[in-house]
Design an enzyme around this catalytic site. Structure first.
Site, mmCIF file in Angstrom:
data_model
loop_
_atom_site.group_PDB
_atom_site.id
_atom_site.type_symbol
_atom_site.label_atom_id
_atom_site.label_comp_id
_atom_site.label_asym_id
_atom_site.label_seq_id
_atom_site.Cartn_x
_atom_site.Cartn_y
_atom_site.Cartn_z
ATOM 1 N N ALA A 66 -1.975 1.708 21.614
ATOM 2 C CA ALA A 66 -0.671 2.098 22.195
ATOM 3 C C ALA A 66 -0.387 0.743 23.148
ATOM 4 C CB ALA A 66 -1.079 3.063 23.015
ATOM 5 N N GLY A 112 -4.717 3.723 19.929
ATOM 6 C CA GLY A 112 -3.901 4.258 19.228
ATOM 7 C C GLY A 112 -3.645 3.819 17.622
ATOM 8 N N GLU A 115 -6.458 5.643 15.699
ATOM 9 C CA GLU A 115 -6.031 6.959 15.790
ATOM 10 C C GLU A 115 -4.790 7.188 14.783
ATOM 11 O OE1 GLU A 115 -5.692 6.711 20.277
ATOM 12 O OE2 GLU A 115 -6.724 8.586 20.252
ATOM 13 N N GLU A 135 -10.861 2.571 24.762
ATOM 14 C CA GLU A 135 -10.118 2.985 25.910
ATOM 15 C C GLU A 135 -11.000 3.210 27.067
ATOM 16 O OE1 GLU A 135 -9.636 4.227 22.817
ATOM 17 O OE2 GLU A 135 -7.760 4.706 22.443
HETATM 18 N N1 CO8 Z 1 -0.702 -3.473 24.077
HETATM 19 C C1 CO8 Z 1 0.208 -4.182 24.407
HETATM 20 N N2 CO8 Z 1 0.169 -5.422 24.071
HETATM 21 C C2 CO8 Z 1 -0.819 -6.031 23.329
HETATM 22 C C3 CO8 Z 1 -1.934 -4.925 22.715
HETATM 23 C C4 CO8 Z 1 -1.793 -3.733 23.353
HETATM 24 N N3 CO8 Z 1 -2.666 -2.683 23.042
HETATM 25 N N4 CO8 Z 1 -2.824 -5.640 22.196
HETATM 26 C C5 CO8 Z 1 -2.330 -7.117 22.089
HETATM 27 N N5 CO8 Z 1 -1.392 -7.238 22.850
HETATM 28 C C6 CO8 Z 1 -0.488 -8.254 22.981
HETATM 29 C C7 CO8 Z 1 -1.198 -9.338 23.928
HETATM 30 O O1 CO8 Z 1 -0.967 -8.794 25.265
HETATM 31 C C8 CO8 Z 1 -0.489 -10.641 23.477
HETATM 32 O O2 CO8 Z 1 0.634 -10.650 24.001
HETATM 33 P P1 CO8 Z 1 1.044 -12.077 25.004
HETATM 34 O O3 CO8 Z 1 0.877 -13.096 23.925
HETATM 35 O O4 CO8 Z 1 2.290 -11.697 25.548
HETATM 36 O O5 CO8 Z 1 -0.093 -11.996 26.159
HETATM 37 C C9 CO8 Z 1 -0.396 -10.473 22.180
HETATM 38 O O6 CO8 Z 1 -0.668 -9.163 21.992
HETATM 39 C C10 CO8 Z 1 -1.556 -11.182 21.269
HETATM 40 O O7 CO8 Z 1 -2.652 -10.885 21.702
HETATM 41 P P2 CO8 Z 1 -4.222 -11.636 22.185
HETATM 42 O O8 CO8 Z 1 -3.708 -12.938 22.725
HETATM 43 O O9 CO8 Z 1 -4.967 -10.765 23.378
HETATM 44 O O10 CO8 Z 1 -4.659 -11.791 20.844
HETATM 45 P P3 CO8 Z 1 -6.316 -11.840 20.593
HETATM 46 O O11 CO8 Z 1 -6.771 -12.436 19.145
HETATM 47 O O12 CO8 Z 1 -6.896 -12.881 21.783
HETATM 48 O O13 CO8 Z 1 -7.190 -10.493 20.927
HETATM 49 C C11 CO8 Z 1 -7.373 -8.339 20.755
HETATM 50 C C12 CO8 Z 1 -6.974 -9.496 19.986
HETATM 51 C C13 CO8 Z 1 -8.919 -8.159 20.834
HETATM 52 C C14 CO8 Z 1 -7.119 -6.975 19.712
HETATM 53 C C15 CO8 Z 1 -6.742 -8.181 21.947
HETATM 54 O O14 CO8 Z 1 -5.326 -8.166 21.929
HETATM 55 C C16 CO8 Z 1 -6.889 -6.613 22.628
HETATM 56 O O15 CO8 Z 1 -8.057 -6.378 23.066
HETATM 57 N N6 CO8 Z 1 -5.882 -5.835 22.635
HETATM 58 C C17 CO8 Z 1 -5.915 -4.600 23.250
HETATM 59 C C18 CO8 Z 1 -6.672 -3.707 22.687
HETATM 60 C C19 CO8 Z 1 -6.828 -2.329 23.064
HETATM 61 O O16 CO8 Z 1 -7.540 -2.103 24.094
HETATM 62 N N7 CO8 Z 1 -6.093 -1.296 22.557
HETATM 63 C C20 CO8 Z 1 -6.304 -0.027 23.045
HETATM 64 C C21 CO8 Z 1 -5.143 0.382 23.731
HETATM 65 S S1 CO8 Z 1 -4.966 1.858 24.624
HETATM 66 C C22 CO8 Z 1 -4.781 2.943 23.650
HETATM 67 O O17 CO8 Z 1 -4.390 2.673 22.338
HETATM 68 C C23 CO8 Z 1 -4.670 4.268 24.094
HETATM 69 C C24 CO8 Z 1 -4.205 5.259 22.962
HETATM 70 C C25 CO8 Z 1 -3.915 6.608 23.518
HETATM 71 C C26 CO8 Z 1 -2.584 6.447 24.229
HETATM 72 C C27 CO8 Z 1 -2.230 7.825 24.500
HETATM 73 C C28 CO8 Z 1 -1.028 7.748 25.240
HETATM 74 C C29 CO8 Z 1 -0.997 7.069 26.554
#
Ligand code: CO8
Length: 255
Positions: A66, A112, A115, A135
């Site tokens: 998400a 998400g 999911e 999460e």
């Molecule tokens: N949301 C928003 N932006 C994201 C997300 C995300 N989930 N994942 C990556 N991005 C963005 C980064 O912020 C970055 O943007 P910017 O260049 O503007 O800073 C861009 O994508 C590239 O990402 P990274 O530079 O971090 O890329 P890396 O190769 O270094 O890392 C990863 C890749 C490991 C995937 C890393 O991006 C990461 O850890 N992302 C988050 C993963 C995460 O925690 N996902 C779970 C999110 S919570 C969720 O899904 C809850 C679901 C249930 C919701 C229910 C309703 C609320």
């Protein structure tokens, strides 16, 4: 229909939806969820489409979760609405579609994103895919059905390990646990998913639709009865006439 965050490609009896927000690793913001929901509604009603493929743009990410930036300041009420709305308008909708949705997991499937893949009926993955529910690293739990669907797909023990540790697993480990069906190279992933889609598209859409309903009830007490009723209902539908006649006439059915 014009979409900003997804693209739709129709080829014969299949449609491929690609989530296209590469700048955020295809993270699901509200607009993307709404666009997916609208596209799936239209496809569910379209008898010309027999199978749907769902994938992410690029070679790095299916969906990285998400959109964390979007919900970062939400209060409990807003978070409840976000989770409930997402589950109702997208995740449960996919599971309850009357035609199969195949996830082609082409990279990160996190939170998400995993999911979303788990709501699909079948999952293929590329060998670089990484899957997880991170999460708890954010002080949260999965909110789009992850605690339920992961436990059903891989069992409570492995689901608990993945959710509590927040660790990502490899595509090979995902196949070993039953989380994905098959693993292919990045180049082979979509062609192989389409190959499966063509096989499915040649079979009875009425039968498949009833099978989805019955399999979805497999973890409830209502499953066996649902199967009997679907089996019976199909006897008065055109596909059964065509399928059985084709067998008796030693030809291929034309559904
Ligand atoms: N949301 C928003 N932006 C994201 C997300 C995300 N989930 N994942 C990556 N991005 C963005 C980064 O912020 C970055 O943007 P910017 O260049 O503007 O800073 C861009 O994508 C590239 O990402 P990274 O530079 O971090 O890329 P890396 O190769 O270094 O890392 C990863 C890749 C490991 C995937 C890393 O991006 C990461 O850890 N992302 C988050 C993963 C995460 O925690 N996902 C779970 C999110 S919570 C969720 O899904 C809850 C679901 C249930 C919701 C229910 C309703 C609320």
């Amino acid at each position: 229909m014009n979409y900003e965050n997804i693209t739709v490609l129709r080829e014969e009896k299949m449609a491929t939806i690609t989530i296209n927000r590469p700048q955020a690793l295809n993270a699901l913001n509200g607009q993307t969820i709404a666009e997916l929901s609208t596209a799936l509604d239209a496809m569910n009603e379209d008898d010309g489409i027999r199978v749907i493929l769902l994938t992410g743009s690029g070679e790095k990410s299916f969906v990285a979760g998400a959109d964390i930036k979007e919900f970062s300041n939400f209060n409990a009420k807003e978070a409840e609405q976000l989770a409930r709305n997402g589950q109702n308008t997208l995740f449960n909708k996919i599971e309850d579609m009357n035609k199969p949705v195949i996830a082609a997991v082409n990279g990160f499937a996190l939170g998400g994103g995993l999911e979303l893949a788990m709501a699909c009926h079948i999952r293929y993955a590329s060998s670089n895919a990484k899957l997880g529910l991170p999460e708890v690293t954010l002080g949260l739990i999965p909110g789009y059905g992850g605690t339920q669907r992961l436990a059903k797909l891989v069992g409570k023990g492995i689901a608990n390990e993945m959710i509590f540790s927040a660790k990502m697993i490899s595509a090979d480990r995902a196949r070993e646990t039953g989380l994905v069906n098959e693993v292919f190279s990045q180049e082979e992933l979509l062609p192989k998913a389409k190959e499966l889609a063509s096989v499915i598209a040649a079979n009875s859409p009425m039968g498949i639709s009833e099978a989805i309903r019955a399999v979805n009830l497999s973890d409830t007490d209502a499953g066996y009865e649902a199967e009997i009723m679907s089996f019976a209902k199909l006897f008065e539908m055109a596909d059964k006439q065509e399928g059985v006649n084709a067998f008796l006439e030693k030809r291929k059915p034309n559904f």
